[in-house]
Design a protein around this motif. Structure first.
Motif, PDB file in Angstrom:
ATOM      1  N   ASP A  62       0.859  -1.182   0.000  1.00  0.00           N
ATOM      2  CA  ASP A  62       0.000   0.000   0.000  1.00  0.00           C
ATOM      3  C   ASP A  62       0.892   1.227   0.000  1.00  0.00           C
ATOM      4  O   ASP A  62       1.504   1.556   1.009  1.00  0.00           O
ATOM      5  CB  ASP A  62      -0.905  -0.019   1.227  1.00  0.00           C
ATOM      6  N   SER A  63       0.972   1.865  -1.137  1.00  0.00           N
ATOM      7  CA  SER A  63       1.938   2.947  -1.269  1.00  0.00           C
ATOM      8  C   SER A  63       1.262   4.297  -1.178  1.00  0.00           C
ATOM      9  O   SER A  63       0.039   4.403  -1.193  1.00  0.00           O
ATOM     10  CB  SER A  63       2.675   2.807  -2.585  1.00  0.00           C
ATOM     11  N   SER A  64       2.062   5.337  -1.075  1.00  0.00           N
ATOM     12  CA  SER A  64       1.492   6.662  -0.847  1.00  0.00           C
ATOM     13  C   SER A  64       0.762   7.167  -2.085  1.00  0.00           C
ATOM     14  O   SER A  64       1.063   6.797  -3.212  1.00  0.00           O
ATOM     15  CB  SER A  64       2.582   7.645  -0.428  1.00  0.00           C
ATOM     16  N   VAL A  65      -0.235   8.003  -1.856  1.00  0.00           N
ATOM     17  CA  VAL A  65      -1.054   8.589  -2.916  1.00  0.00           C
ATOM     18  C   VAL A  65      -0.278   9.717  -3.604  1.00  0.00           C
ATOM     19  O   VAL A  65      -0.316   9.862  -4.816  1.00  0.00           O
ATOM     20  CB  VAL A  65      -2.369   9.123  -2.316  1.00  0.00           C
ATOM     21  N   ILE A  66       0.433  10.504  -2.809  1.00  0.00           N
ATOM     22  CA  ILE A  66       1.213  11.606  -3.372  1.00  0.00           C
ATOM     23  C   ILE A  66       2.586  11.074  -3.765  1.00  0.00           C
ATOM     24  O   ILE A  66       3.269  10.446  -2.967  1.00  0.00           O
ATOM     25  CB  ILE A  66       1.361  12.748  -2.340  1.00  0.00           C
ATOM     26  N   LEU A  67       2.954  11.312  -5.005  1.00  0.00           N
ATOM     27  CA  LEU A  67       4.247  10.850  -5.509  1.00  0.00           C
ATOM     28  C   LEU A  67       5.038  12.052  -6.009  1.00  0.00           C
ATOM     29  O   LEU A  67       4.467  12.985  -6.585  1.00  0.00           O
ATOM     30  CB  LEU A  67       4.045   9.870  -6.664  1.00  0.00           C
ATOM     31  N   PRO A  68       6.360  12.018  -5.813  1.00  0.00           N
ATOM     32  CA  PRO A  68       7.167  13.132  -6.316  1.00  0.00           C
ATOM     33  C   PRO A  68       7.236  13.088  -7.846  1.00  0.00           C
ATOM     34  O   PRO A  68       7.062  12.037  -8.455  1.00  0.00           O
ATOM     35  CB  PRO A  68       8.535  12.884  -5.692  1.00  0.00           C
ATOM     36  N   LEU A 162      -0.937  13.463  -7.424  1.00  0.00           N
ATOM     37  CA  LEU A 162      -1.736  12.371  -6.878  1.00  0.00           C
ATOM     38  C   LEU A 162      -1.631  11.217  -7.882  1.00  0.00           C
ATOM     39  O   LEU A 162      -1.824  11.424  -9.075  1.00  0.00           O
ATOM     40  CB  LEU A 162      -3.195  12.789  -6.717  1.00  0.00           C
ATOM     41  N   GLY A 169       3.579   2.756  -7.391  1.00  0.00           N
ATOM     42  CA  GLY A 169       4.032   2.506  -6.025  1.00  0.00           C
ATOM     43  C   GLY A 169       4.452   1.054  -5.832  1.00  0.00           C
ATOM     44  O   GLY A 169       5.326   0.745  -5.017  1.00  0.00           O
ATOM     45  N   LYS A 194      -7.350   4.485  -3.532  1.00  0.00           N
ATOM     46  CA  LYS A 194      -7.826   5.604  -4.331  1.00  0.00           C
ATOM     47  C   LYS A 194      -6.787   6.025  -5.376  1.00  0.00           C
ATOM     48  O   LYS A 194      -5.597   6.095  -5.069  1.00  0.00           O
ATOM     49  CB  LYS A 194      -8.089   6.803  -3.415  1.00  0.00           C
ATOM     50  N   PHE A 196      -6.497   9.036  -8.839  1.00  0.00           N
ATOM     51  CA  PHE A 196      -7.054  10.350  -9.182  1.00  0.00           C
ATOM     52  C   PHE A 196      -6.742  10.705 -10.625  1.00  0.00           C
ATOM     53  O   PHE A 196      -5.606  10.553 -11.072  1.00  0.00           O
ATOM     54  CB  PHE A 196      -6.439  11.398  -8.251  1.00  0.00           C
TER      55      PHE A 196
ATOM     56  N   SER B  20       8.528   5.942   1.053  1.00  0.00           N
ATOM     57  CA  SER B  20       7.948   6.060  -0.280  1.00  0.00           C
ATOM     58  C   SER B  20       8.995   6.551  -1.267  1.00  0.00           C
ATOM     59  O   SER B  20       9.820   7.395  -0.934  1.00  0.00           O
ATOM     60  CB  SER B  20       6.810   7.077  -0.292  1.00  0.00           C
ATOM     61  N   VAL B  27      10.802  10.798  -0.035  1.00  0.00           N
ATOM     62  CA  VAL B  27      10.271  12.120   0.281  1.00  0.00           C
ATOM     63  C   VAL B  27       9.855  12.076   1.742  1.00  0.00           C
ATOM     64  O   VAL B  27       9.127  11.166   2.146  1.00  0.00           O
ATOM     65  CB  VAL B  27       9.037  12.471  -0.578  1.00  0.00           C
ATOM     66  N   PHE B  30       6.394  10.483   3.899  1.00  0.00           N
ATOM     67  CA  PHE B  30       5.578   9.520   3.148  1.00  0.00           C
ATOM     68  C   PHE B  30       6.156   8.114   3.313  1.00  0.00           C
ATOM     69  O   PHE B  30       7.353   7.907   3.155  1.00  0.00           O
ATOM     70  CB  PHE B  30       5.547   9.869   1.655  1.00  0.00           C
ATOM     71  N   PHE B  31       5.275   7.174   3.627  1.00  0.00           N
ATOM     72  CA  PHE B  31       5.702   5.787   3.782  1.00  0.00           C
ATOM     73  C   PHE B  31       4.799   4.858   2.982  1.00  0.00           C
ATOM     74  O   PHE B  31       3.619   5.128   2.806  1.00  0.00           O
ATOM     75  CB  PHE B  31       5.652   5.368   5.258  1.00  0.00           C
ATOM     76  N   ASP B  32       5.391   3.775   2.508  1.00  0.00           N
ATOM     77  CA  ASP B  32       4.602   2.701   1.902  1.00  0.00           C
ATOM     78  C   ASP B  32       4.526   1.558   2.905  1.00  0.00           C
ATOM     79  O   ASP B  32       5.441   1.364   3.701  1.00  0.00           O
ATOM     80  CB  ASP B  32       5.284   2.175   0.632  1.00  0.00           C
ATOM     81  N   TYR B  33       3.442   0.812   2.844  1.00  0.00           N
ATOM     82  CA  TYR B  33       3.301  -0.368   3.678  1.00  0.00           C
ATOM     83  C   TYR B  33       3.531  -1.613   2.830  1.00  0.00           C
ATOM     84  O   TYR B  33       2.918  -1.760   1.774  1.00  0.00           O
ATOM     85  CB  TYR B  33       1.901  -0.421   4.309  1.00  0.00           C
ATOM     86  N   CYS B  38       0.867  -4.031   5.845  1.00  0.00           N
ATOM     87  CA  CYS B  38      -0.547  -3.995   5.441  1.00  0.00           C
ATOM     88  C   CYS B  38      -1.367  -4.894   6.344  1.00  0.00           C
ATOM     89  O   CYS B  38      -2.452  -4.517   6.783  1.00  0.00           O
ATOM     90  CB  CYS B  38      -0.708  -4.464   3.994  1.00  0.00           C
ATOM     91  N   LYS B 194      -7.585   7.631   3.877  1.00  0.00           N
ATOM     92  CA  LYS B 194      -6.399   8.473   3.866  1.00  0.00           C
ATOM     93  C   LYS B 194      -6.759   9.939   4.116  1.00  0.00           C
ATOM     94  O   LYS B 194      -7.750  10.437   3.583  1.00  0.00           O
ATOM     95  CB  LYS B 194      -5.728   8.379   2.486  1.00  0.00           C
ATOM     96  N   GLU B 211       0.840  11.899   4.996  1.00  0.00           N
ATOM     97  CA  GLU B 211      -0.294  11.139   4.452  1.00  0.00           C
ATOM     98  C   GLU B 211      -0.512   9.977   5.393  1.00  0.00           C
ATOM     99  O   GLU B 211       0.428   9.229   5.657  1.00  0.00           O
ATOM    100  CB  GLU B 211       0.111  10.653   3.044  1.00  0.00           C
TER     101      GLU B 211
END
Lengths: 565, 565
Positions: A62-68, A162, A169, A194, A196, B20, B27, B30-33, B38, B194, B211
């Protein structure tokens, strides 16, 4: 009333969904899910997990929604994830070019709209003299990136997006899961969450939205082994395929036949098409097909792609994409991040590798070429070496230079490779909406009496309970309620003071498959009525047995028409 | 190594989490699971749903992440959801004022940092002559809004924000759920999802992130009935409370005592404090307290607020907020959207309401005041009418005007009111991290051997299976595996070719409570070994009974030390 309007009304009336921020007038493309909608959606997702994600070599990420920006630059989304935007030069109203122009041009042009360049769109507008809805001139077409942009932290140079898909991810964490799986292939990662997409002007209710839930599986395989060990379990499924790289036709055929004839490019993508077919059937879908992407509509990362398209009032709608993304993403992220996402495979037989290296006679060459020596060395180093066509001499500064080679032999036990990815990707909101459309009907005698024939697998409530005489059976009814809940059956009690007919009708509208009624005779004969939603058939069973019977009906082991009363 | 560093290393090594976009350098915030993360997180969430959201009057609402500006303007977040930002005037490096200044000022100043105005922060910087880490001058403090901003659609005027809490989306749907609940109180809505907070410079691993997942329950009650019908079930719990509006002290007391003495303001908030206590205990937390917000730190919407604070290496950390948000949000949204979010209550006894209306003698007044009549009417209309002090005459344009009244009597059956909201709000990521910290320990004989004493309720795997002689027991082992899976027990097989000691150690590291081993004697005596993680005690049980025993141990019905072997 048109069917989509009826469905939307029903979904809003029963608060399956609502327009987001509706009390402020709403924002196009955003929906909230209410209690029934959450339940239906959660049930779809849970069933998806059971079908696609329960094997031990399938791992959740489960990775972050906001990505660089760097990530989406590498994946190609910053440059290529765009729609073509046109706008009214006077009032600034914006339109997605292919949607706006489609009924304003001829058939041949229409079919090419979604692959046209900006110049071609401008030419098309001129050729067909297309105006805005207000009759104004349309400005020059531009690319509009579909990702929502934001800034991370207080500095405006830290651009983020987003995520437009969960896949990226997962790719970024490829190496970690590869290690978890003891560096063996195949394995998969999956995410549910989610995503976007900043649509230009979303219409079409739940089918084109800006924020939606996606369930994606990334299945990593060796590029020469795009197979699946459970392929045999699905190979005999009969599919409806719509295919062809340029001209497309529909044909029914067995999965195996499609794979053997290279219509479906490999067994691995074939397996996931078969599994998706079974999944959609079990959810209750009746009419759907698998459509191959044409050559010119394939996403920038894909080498074969099939959509599961489900029939709705809007035509066949893409709800699932099953793509062979090849090694595109892992290659790009390896290259752009400088972190190797390469895997290794132990060779069945070790391989001998012969290495040839030109010997540089530094002393002699130095004497002959002096300060030109480095240039010569550079030239020698860049020679292409082919064992069968060894270059024995080269010309340099007008002189011939003889070359000899050092030969060495190594034994290679492993081979480096970048894995390929087969990706089944599900848009949960679209499944949700098209499922409701496909199971919606009205009783012949009464248009007001709509029914959702939802399968017990996904129905928000699997059984309703009611009593005709409030109070009398409260204890026994509550006891049945608790027993059903203990078995994880989704059950509700309707004690509203309306007729039993209206109680049934309101249960039908939200798709409750079975309804149990305690009536005036229940006290004396110890029996209750079970009503089946679609047939409206009723049977009487003893209170002692009712929990067991409902359980068997819901798990699919029981047959309503054969129940021993 | 410090404990937080050890924990973070363990979590990353076993891929509970990763930074993440780590292959791009990551960044902050921000972290991924990963798969284990999870699972642990999902188990926490599922247990939360069971404890907080399984009553029939608690409804799920899943609203959009992106909200239009109007919503967050109304809620106060656009104006008030800010941190104070200071920055290095030379290199632009940014800091959150209260964090940066806290160890550079005296104790008294330190305690006020988070409630200071911009001017006060600037004065503090001057007074203590604080410089940036590079020794440069700090620029003037500014407010920095913590919401991520984005644009909806192609037009730049459509500003949107990523929600900073799930609550607002629930409030916007209040009326729909109120109707679903047959317009009766109390009821609740909840969301799990989230949320996003654009921290200035996040540090502290999983504790301060940009996040994160939130689980929030909004419990709607009549403002005069802030009670809960299950209050008695929790009233005798002994709590550790840290409280006081200005000076705070810690005291152990029974919940009932705290409510009766008005330390906890009402029974409803008391109930949720009690339920949270039970929830945290069941997850395996040992050391936590409930801290009341001081008067000047209360959020703009709250009238009483308690944090469940959990002890970590960073001190007591807020993981849960339990707030009485009063009618703030519904009032603001009613006002700003123009949509009434008012509820009605049927009165126990109908109320008589007497209405008095001044009679305007239009004919006579018109004759006397001509075109000044409208001004007179306005004046009469704005009179404050008090039945006991009726105004019999007024002065107007120097003349006295006599007044008479029309009296009417109405019977009122319902009363309008704006409901109050009690909100228990859980930061899942913080629970996740602080739980791992509290259950982490190392075996005395070996610092390398770390253990996570996770409860079976949340452990990613509840039982591990292995065999010492590969192949021999494959069938029997798989059979046990499948039986455990059928009972929804989270089980894994470890067949890696390492010593049994290393298999145990690697299971201990990820918190597996029980481990079953098929050994060289299993074939002859039909017995296997069950090892308990924390004590390392082992017992031998028959293969026939092992599934039943594991099930009883995991559900908490069995006691390892008393098992009948």
């Amino acid at each position: 009333m048109q069917k989509p309007q009826k469905i939307e009304n029903l979904l809003k009336k029963k608060f399956f969904i609502s327009q987001s921020s509706h009390i402020y007038g709403g924002v196009a493309g955003f929906f909230d899910y209410g209690p029934l909608g959450c339940s239906l959606r959660n049930n779809i997702v849970n069933y998806w997990r059971r079908v696609f994600a329960s094997e031990p070599n399938i791992y959740e990420v489960d990775s972050s929604v906001i990505l660089p920006e760097a990530v989406l630059k590498a994946s190609g989304h910053v440059d290529k994830f765009c729609d073509t935007l046109i706008f009214d030069e006077v009032n600034g109203e914006c339109f997605r070019a292919d949607h706006y122009l489609k009924d304003k041009v001829d058939q041949e042009t229409c079919e090419r709209l979604d692959v046209m360049s900006l110049d071609e769109i401008n030419e098309t507008i001129a050729r067909f003299d297309v105006k805005s809805p207000s009759g104004n001139k349309l400005g020059n077409a531009t690319h509009f990136n579909l990702m929502f942009k934001t800034f991370i932290g207080p500095k405006s140079q830290n651009l983020g997006y987003l995520r437009p898909e969960t896949a990226q991810g997962q790719f970024l964490n490829f190496k970690k899961v590869y290690e978890l799986n003891n560096e063996k292939f195949p394995f998969g990662t999956f995410s549910v969450g989610k995503v976007f997409r900043n649509e230009i002007s979303p219409r079409g209710g739940l089918l084109r939205v800006r924020e939606f839930e996606q369930a994606e599986l990334e299945f990593f395989v060796h590029p020469d082994e795009k197979v699946h060990d459970k392929y045999d379990e699905v190979k005999d499924i009969e599919l409806t395929l719509h295919f062809g790289a340029e001209v497309q036709n529909t044909k029914k055929m067995r999965l195996k036949e499609a794979v053997d004839n290279q219509i479906i490019k490999n067994r691995c993508i074939g397996y996931f098409i078969g599994l998706t077919h079974n999944f959609l059937k079990a959810l209750g879908f009746v009419d759907f097909r698998f459509r191959q992407h044409k050559r010119d509509e394939m996403a920038h990362y894909a080498c074969d792609c099939w959509d599961a398209e489900i029939l709705t009032s809007y035509g066949y709608i893409e709800c699932v994409g099953i793509a062979d993304r090849s090694c595109y993403d892992l290659s790009m992220h390896s290259k752009c991040s400088g972190t190797s996402l390469i895997a290794q495979k132990r060779l069945d037989k070790p391989k001998k590798e012969i290495k040839l290296e030109p010997l540089c006679d530094m002393k002699e060459w130095g004497r002959r070429f002096k300060d030109r020596l480095p240039v010569l060395l550079e030239k020698v180093k860049s020679l292409k070496i082919d064992e069968n066509k060894l270059i024995k001499q080269i010309e340099f500064d007008g002189q011939m230079v003889g070359l000899e080679y050092k030969r060495s032999e190594n034994t290679i036990h492993v081979e480096d490779f970048i894995p390929s990815v087969i990706e089944p990707s599900f848009g949960i909101g679209r499944l949700f909406y098209s499922l409701v459309e496909q199971v919606y009907w009205e009783r012949r005698d009464d248009e007001e009496r709509s029914v959702l024939s939802l399968s017990p697998v996904v129905a928000p409530y699997q059984v309703g309970l009611t009593s005709l005489r409030v109070g009398d059976y409260k204890k026994r009814l509550n006891n049945v309620f608790e027993q059903l809940r203990l078995r994880n059956i989704r059950v509700f009690v309707n004690e509203r003071n309306v007729s039993i007919g209206r109680r049934y009708a309101s249960a039908d509208e939200i798709g409750v498959p079975y309804f149990v009624t305690f009536d005036s005779e229940s006290a004396s004969d110890g029996m209750v009525t079970i009503r089946e939603r679609d047939s409206m058939d009723q049977i009487r069973v003893s209170i002692e047995k009712v929990v067991e019977i409902i359980d068997s009906l819901i798990t699919g082991n029981g047959d309503f028409s054969k129940i021993n009363k």
